[in-house]
Write a protein that holds these residues in place. Structure first.
Motif, PDB file in Angstrom:
ATOM      1  N   SER A 271      89.034 116.585  62.651  1.00  0.00           N
ATOM      2  CA  SER A 271      89.483 116.359  64.027  1.00  0.00           C
ATOM      3  C   SER A 271      88.320 115.934  64.907  1.00  0.00           C
ATOM      4  O   SER A 271      88.447 115.034  65.747  1.00  0.00           O
ATOM      5  CB  SER A 271      90.121 117.632  64.583  1.00  0.00           C
ATOM      6  N   ALA A 272      87.169 116.588  64.731  1.00  0.00           N
ATOM      7  CA  ALA A 272      85.990 116.231  65.512  1.00  0.00           C
ATOM      8  C   ALA A 272      85.542 114.801  65.216  1.00  0.00           C
ATOM      9  O   ALA A 272      85.155 114.051  66.121  1.00  0.00           O
ATOM     10  CB  ALA A 272      84.855 117.217  65.229  1.00  0.00           C
ATOM     11  N   ALA A 273      85.614 114.401  63.938  1.00  0.00           N
ATOM     12  CA  ALA A 273      85.240 113.037  63.573  1.00  0.00           C
ATOM     13  C   ALA A 273      86.179 112.014  64.217  1.00  0.00           C
ATOM     14  O   ALA A 273      85.743 110.955  64.678  1.00  0.00           O
ATOM     15  CB  ALA A 273      85.245 112.885  62.053  1.00  0.00           C
TER      16      ALA A 273
ATOM     17  N   MET B 241      88.085 117.959  71.484  1.00  0.00           N
ATOM     18  CA  MET B 241      87.029 118.824  70.973  1.00  0.00           C
ATOM     19  C   MET B 241      87.387 120.301  71.172  1.00  0.00           C
ATOM     20  O   MET B 241      86.974 121.156  70.386  1.00  0.00           O
ATOM     21  CB  MET B 241      85.708 118.497  71.663  1.00  0.00           C
ATOM     22  N   GLY B 242      88.171 120.602  72.207  1.00  0.00           N
ATOM     23  CA  GLY B 242      88.647 121.969  72.395  1.00  0.00           C
ATOM     24  C   GLY B 242      89.530 122.396  71.233  1.00  0.00           C
ATOM     25  O   GLY B 242      89.458 123.542  70.770  1.00  0.00           O
ATOM     26  N   TRP B 243      90.367 121.472  70.748  1.00  0.00           N
ATOM     27  CA  TRP B 243      91.181 121.735  69.559  1.00  0.00           C
ATOM     28  C   TRP B 243      90.284 122.053  68.356  1.00  0.00           C
ATOM     29  O   TRP B 243      90.523 123.017  67.629  1.00  0.00           O
ATOM     30  CB  TRP B 243      92.050 120.517  69.299  1.00  0.00           C
ATOM     31  N   SER B 244      89.229 121.260  68.168  1.00  0.00           N
ATOM     32  CA  SER B 244      88.324 121.485  67.039  1.00  0.00           C
ATOM     33  C   SER B 244      87.602 122.818  67.164  1.00  0.00           C
ATOM     34  O   SER B 244      87.482 123.566  66.185  1.00  0.00           O
ATOM     35  CB  SER B 244      87.307 120.339  66.941  1.00  0.00           C
ATOM     36  N   VAL B 245      87.110 123.130  68.358  1.00  0.00           N
ATOM     37  CA  VAL B 245      86.409 124.399  68.566  1.00  0.00           C
ATOM     38  C   VAL B 245      87.344 125.579  68.304  1.00  0.00           C
ATOM     39  O   VAL B 245      86.972 126.565  67.665  1.00  0.00           O
ATOM     40  CB  VAL B 245      85.833 124.464  69.992  1.00  0.00           C
ATOM     41  N   GLY B 246      88.582 125.472  68.810  1.00  0.00           N
ATOM     42  CA  GLY B 246      89.558 126.538  68.578  1.00  0.00           C
ATOM     43  C   GLY B 246      89.834 126.738  67.093  1.00  0.00           C
ATOM     44  O   GLY B 246      89.936 127.874  66.614  1.00  0.00           O
ATOM     45  N   LEU B 247      89.923 125.634  66.346  1.00  0.00           N
ATOM     46  CA  LEU B 247      90.149 125.740  64.909  1.00  0.00           C
ATOM     47  C   LEU B 247      88.958 126.387  64.205  1.00  0.00           C
ATOM     48  O   LEU B 247      89.137 127.197  63.289  1.00  0.00           O
ATOM     49  CB  LEU B 247      90.423 124.355  64.315  1.00  0.00           C
ATOM     50  N   PHE B 248      87.751 126.021  64.613  1.00  0.00           N
ATOM     51  CA  PHE B 248      86.570 126.647  64.016  1.00  0.00           C
ATOM     52  C   PHE B 248      86.566 128.150  64.266  1.00  0.00           C
ATOM     53  O   PHE B 248      86.176 128.938  63.399  1.00  0.00           O
ATOM     54  CB  PHE B 248      85.300 126.013  64.572  1.00  0.00           C
TER      55      PHE B 248
END
Length: 231
Positions: A60-62, A82-89
């Motif tokens: 997602s980040a890519a 990027m908020g979606w990616s951070v939340g997934l991490f």
């Protein structure tokens, strides 16, 4: 194809495939209607689920980087994706509550990450793919925008049911088939992400083709002016 978009789709696809495999292989042990997806993260093999979600977050980040580099996402769209990616991490690194033991700090952080992810992706899809922002409409952007709206409706429906349950003194996780609802929302949001990734890749291809046509047209005009073909 834009390289970050291609990598993003591939890595995210690998993560999705692992999660689907976990879903299929655990049907006898985990009720998909009542139990959430994060249940896969509990137990000694939970690292597999964490790895899969981490792959989805990385992909997602890519895709977000690809959209940002092509100036397709804008500041707010990039932040939301990027908020979606951070939340997934966060959900990948921290295990959810194991209610057989009780609540935990890890479970609380996991829940916050889930909220961040599920709220950020619909915003990202609608901000980035909104039709009136782009001169040329594509099927991928329309699909992403439509799925973003559907994701918002999922979130709004969950919030409404939780509110009704709270007014009647019912625990929020008992007023709906939580596992089924979460899976429906997850499928919708992941589909929106894939549509954004496909658009990021296709947009690059369109740009390359247009550049090639302009070069060919310029070369043809020069050949005509010079009285013969260029060698």
């Amino acid at each position: 194809m834009h390289q970050p978009a291609r990598w993003g789709l591939g890595v995210a696809g690998a993560g999705i495939a692992v999660i689907l495999a976990l879903e299929v292989t655990s049907l006898d042990e985990l009720n998909p209607i009542r139990r959430t997806i994060s249940e896969h993260g509990l137990g000694p093999d939970g690292w597999i689920f964490g790895l899969a979600v981490g792959l989805l977050a990385t992909g997602s980040a890519a895709i977000g980087v690809s959209l940002a580099r092509q100036r397709l996402a804008g500041v707010f769209g990039t932040i939301a994706l990027m908020g979606w990616s951070v939340g997934l991490f966060m959900t990948a690194w921290f295990e959810k509550h194991d209610w057989s033991v009780g609540p935990s700090l890890s479970g609380s952080i996991h829940r916050v990450g889930s909220f961040i992810a599920f709220l950020s992706l619909p915003l990202a899809a609608m901000i980035i793919a909104r039709p009136w922002r782009h001169r040329e409409r594509s099927r991928a952007t329309l699909v992403a925008f439509g799925l973003g709206i559907c994701s918002v409706l999922w979130v709004a429906g969950i919030a409404a049911v939780m509110f009704i349950g709270a007014r009647n003194g019912l625990p929020w996780w008992r007023v709906m088939p939580l596992g089924l609802v979460e899976r429906g929302m997850a499928v919708t949001e992941v589909a929106a992400l894939i549509a954004l990734g496909v658009w990021a890749a296709a947009k690059r291809l369109d740009t390359t083709e247009q550049t090639g046509r302009l070069v060919d047209a310029g070369a043809g005009g020069l050949a005509e002016r010079s009285g013969g073909p260029l060698t």
